[in-house]
Design a protein around this motif. Sequence first.
Motif, PDB file in Angstrom:
ATOM      1  N   ASN A   1       0.819  -1.219   0.000  1.00 23.44           N
ATOM      2  CA  ASN A   1       0.000   0.000   0.000  1.00 23.44           C
ATOM      3  C   ASN A   1       0.849   1.264   0.000  1.00 23.44           C
ATOM      4  O   ASN A   1       0.528   2.234  -0.683  1.00 23.44           O
TER       5      ASN A   1
ATOM      6  N   LYS B   1      -2.024   9.794   4.248  1.00 25.73           N
ATOM      7  CA  LYS B   1      -1.860   8.464   4.847  1.00 25.73           C
ATOM      8  C   LYS B   1      -2.739   8.321   6.079  1.00 25.73           C
ATOM      9  O   LYS B   1      -3.370   7.286   6.281  1.00 25.73           O
TER      10      LYS B   1
ATOM     11  N   SER C   1      -5.772   5.632   6.376  1.00 25.52           N
ATOM     12  CA  SER C   1      -5.698   4.556   7.374  1.00 25.52           C
ATOM     13  C   SER C   1      -6.843   4.626   8.382  1.00 25.52           C
ATOM     14  O   SER C   1      -7.391   3.588   8.759  1.00 25.52           O
ATOM     15  N   THR C   2      -7.233   5.835   8.793  1.00 28.47           N
ATOM     16  CA  THR C   2      -8.275   5.931   9.820  1.00 28.47           C
ATOM     17  C   THR C   2      -9.688   5.841   9.250  1.00 28.47           C
ATOM     18  O   THR C   2     -10.567   5.271   9.884  1.00 28.47           O
TER      19      THR C   2
ATOM     20  N   ASN D   1      -9.596   2.280   6.206  1.00 23.84           N
ATOM     21  CA  ASN D   1      -9.009   1.004   6.608  1.00 23.84           C
ATOM     22  C   ASN D   1      -7.881   0.520   5.698  1.00 23.84           C
ATOM     23  O   ASN D   1      -7.755  -0.673   5.428  1.00 23.84           O
TER      24      ASN D   1
ATOM     25  N   THR E   1      -3.996   0.026   5.393  1.00 19.85           N
ATOM     26  CA  THR E   1      -2.842  -0.062   6.285  1.00 19.85           C
ATOM     27  C   THR E   1      -1.558   0.245   5.521  1.00 19.85           C
ATOM     28  O   THR E   1      -1.393  -0.152   4.373  1.00 19.85           O
TER      29      THR E   1
END
Length: 79
Positions: free
Chosen positions: A3, A68, A72-73, A76, A78
């Motif tokens: 990712n 980022k 990520s938050t 989802n 990673t």
Amino acid sequence: MTNIEKYTKVFTESFNVSTDEAAKLKYQDIPAWDSVGHMGLVAAVEGAFDIMMEADDIIDFSSFEKGKEILSTKYNITF
């Protein structure tokens, strides 16, 4: 491809910068990251990760690092 590699590639291809430069970028740091460049970047991120970002997240996406954090938050993804 991981990712983080996909994410970095979006920046390097969208703005024609090196990997090192991409990791430090903030909105309007370079001429290419203007409002039009921002929407191109968002479209590329959405395509790379098969997501649709919310308007507030698009507005808040103000740097490589902030992007980022949002991905990520909220989505989802990673790194």
